[in-house]
Write a protein that holds these residues in place. Structure first.
Motif, PDB file in Angstrom:
ATOM      1  N   VAL A   1       5.312   0.545   4.390  1.00 27.34           N
ATOM      2  CA  VAL A   1       4.703   1.428   3.400  1.00 27.34           C
ATOM      3  C   VAL A   1       3.388   0.826   2.921  1.00 27.34           C
ATOM      4  CG1 VAL A   1       5.013   2.458   1.112  1.00 27.34           C
ATOM      5  CG2 VAL A   1       6.971   2.166   2.624  1.00 27.34           C
ATOM      6  N   ARG A   2       2.393   1.688   2.734  1.00 30.70           N
ATOM      7  CA  ARG A   2       1.141   1.273   2.102  1.00 30.70           C
ATOM      8  C   ARG A   2       1.351   1.387   0.593  1.00 30.70           C
ATOM      9  NH1 ARG A   2      -3.683   1.824   5.011  1.00 30.70           N
ATOM     10  NH2 ARG A   2      -4.484   0.720   3.185  1.00 30.70           N
TER      11      ARG A   2
ATOM     12  N   THR B   1      -1.074   3.643  -1.683  1.00 27.69           N
ATOM     13  CA  THR B   1      -0.933   5.102  -1.644  1.00 27.69           C
ATOM     14  C   THR B   1       0.509   5.566  -1.777  1.00 27.69           C
ATOM     15  OG1 THR B   1      -0.708   5.128   0.768  1.00 27.69           O
ATOM     16  CG2 THR B   1      -2.949   5.350  -0.151  1.00 27.69           C
ATOM     17  N   GLY B   2       1.461   4.673  -1.536  1.00 25.83           N
ATOM     18  CA  GLY B   2       2.867   5.053  -1.560  1.00 25.83           C
ATOM     19  C   GLY B   2       3.302   5.789  -0.304  1.00 25.83           C
ATOM     20  N   ARG B   3       2.456   5.844   0.699  1.00 26.76           N
ATOM     21  CA  ARG B   3       2.758   6.597   1.925  1.00 26.76           C
ATOM     22  C   ARG B   3       3.403   5.692   2.984  1.00 26.76           C
ATOM     23  NH1 ARG B   3       1.266  11.672   1.381  1.00 26.76           N
ATOM     24  NH2 ARG B   3      -0.537  12.144   0.120  1.00 26.76           N
ATOM     25  N   ILE B   4       4.344   6.285   3.715  1.00 34.96           N
ATOM     26  CA  ILE B   4       5.012   5.568   4.802  1.00 34.96           C
ATOM     27  C   ILE B   4       4.055   5.464   5.981  1.00 34.96           C
ATOM     28  CG2 ILE B   4       6.882   5.684   6.491  1.00 34.96           C
ATOM     29  CD1 ILE B   4       8.614   6.933   4.284  1.00 34.96           C
TER      30      ILE B   4
ATOM     31  N   ALA C   1      10.871   3.486  -0.783  1.00 34.70           N
ATOM     32  CA  ALA C   1       9.571   4.081  -0.454  1.00 34.70           C
ATOM     33  C   ALA C   1       9.441   5.460  -1.095  1.00 34.70           C
ATOM     34  CB  ALA C   1       9.405   4.178   1.060  1.00 34.70           C
ATOM     35  N   ASP C   2      10.524   6.232  -1.075  1.00 37.87           N
ATOM     36  CA  ASP C   2      10.503   7.558  -1.701  1.00 37.87           C
ATOM     37  C   ASP C   2      10.271   7.440  -3.202  1.00 37.87           C
ATOM     38  OD1 ASP C   2      10.901  10.465  -1.671  1.00 37.87           O
ATOM     39  OD2 ASP C   2      12.790  10.020  -2.701  1.00 37.87           O
TER      40      ASP C   2
ATOM     41  N   PHE D   1       6.636   6.557  -3.910  1.00 36.70           N
ATOM     42  CA  PHE D   1       5.766   7.713  -3.750  1.00 36.70           C
ATOM     43  C   PHE D   1       5.920   8.677  -4.929  1.00 36.70           C
ATOM     44  CE2 PHE D   1       4.905  12.029  -2.196  1.00 36.70           C
ATOM     45  CZ  PHE D   1       3.577  11.867  -1.840  1.00 36.70           C
ATOM     46  N   CYS D   2       7.163   8.976  -5.297  1.00 36.48           N
ATOM     47  CA  CYS D   2       7.410   9.941  -6.379  1.00 36.48           C
ATOM     48  C   CYS D   2       6.858   9.463  -7.716  1.00 36.48           C
ATOM     49  CB  CYS D   2       8.905  10.236  -6.505  1.00 36.48           C
ATOM     50  SG  CYS D   2       9.531  11.274  -5.173  1.00 36.48           S
TER      51      CYS D   2
ATOM     52  N   ARG E   1       4.336   7.840  -8.356  1.00 34.28           N
ATOM     53  CA  ARG E   1       2.882   8.033  -8.402  1.00 34.28           C
ATOM     54  C   ARG E   1       2.522   9.460  -8.819  1.00 34.28           C
ATOM     55  NH1 ARG E   1       0.035   4.109  -6.418  1.00 34.28           N
ATOM     56  NH2 ARG E   1       1.034   2.456  -5.258  1.00 34.28           N
TER      57      ARG E   1
ATOM     58  N   SER F   1       5.887  18.149  -5.411  1.00 33.25           N
ATOM     59  CA  SER F   1       5.977  17.432  -4.148  1.00 33.25           C
ATOM     60  C   SER F   1       7.362  16.817  -4.055  1.00 33.25           C
ATOM     61  CB  SER F   1       4.915  16.335  -4.068  1.00 33.25           C
ATOM     62  OG  SER F   1       5.017  15.641  -2.841  1.00 33.25           O
TER      63      SER F   1
END
Length: 167
Positions: free
Chosen positions: A31-32, A35-38, A77-78, A81-82, A84, A125
């Motif tokens: 994961v980055r 950005t929280g992106r996989i 990771a989820d 992301f959430c 954020r 999202s």
């Protein structure tokens, strides 16, 4: 490079042994953090190294290009992301409240002596949506998980009111 171990590693990477029997372990991903992106799924090769399915690089190798790269479970990771996407409680107008209440059928519309809450049925999202509260004649909005309970939402809005009044 690492290609001779891929087929075996892919089939074994999600298994772990618990009390003598095989169970599925939660998948891990690269994961980055910024950005929280996989970036990629992760697999463990026969030699014990964990690499990216996308590039067959280890965490250390990926961090040379991407200093913010991390290895974690999919659920972590989820959550990263959430969180954020979350926005704190902010006061809104009655017009905003009414517009959002009537534009789509509300999700989980609840009322109690403490206040009234509903969630936008269209997710912002994933599991995150806009949430609205009506407390003591004032209207509030935040963005958070759609599964949050009415009592927790009312408490959050009341605490936002109290913090605003403290300043």
């Amino acid at each position: 490079m690492h290609t001779q171990n891929i087929n075996v590693a892919a089939s074994e990477s999600s298994k772990t042994w618990v009390k003598g029997r095989s169970t599925q372990a939660e998948a891990r991903v690269f994961v980055r953090i910024d950005t929280g992106r996989i970036f990629s799924e992760a697999i463990t090769l026969n030699d014990g190294s964990t690499v990216s399915v996308f590039s067959f690089e280890t965490l250390e190798e990926l961090q040379v290009q991407y200093a913010d790269m991390a290895l974690m479970t999919e659920s972590d990771a989820d959550a990263l992301f959430c969180t954020r996407l979350f926005r704190p409680w902010a006061e809104v107008t009655e017009a905003r409240w009414m517009d959002q209440l009537t534009v789509l059928p509300p999700l989980d519309w609840q009322s109690s002596r403490a206040g009234e809450t509903f969630k936008c049925s269209e997710m912002y999202s994933g599991k995150v949506t806009h949430i609205f509260a009506h407390i003591r004649g004032r209207y509030f909005e935040c963005r958070d998980y759609a599964w949050k309970k009415h009592a927790d939402l009312v408490l959050g809005a009341v605490l936002a009111m109290a913090a605003e009044n403290a300043h």
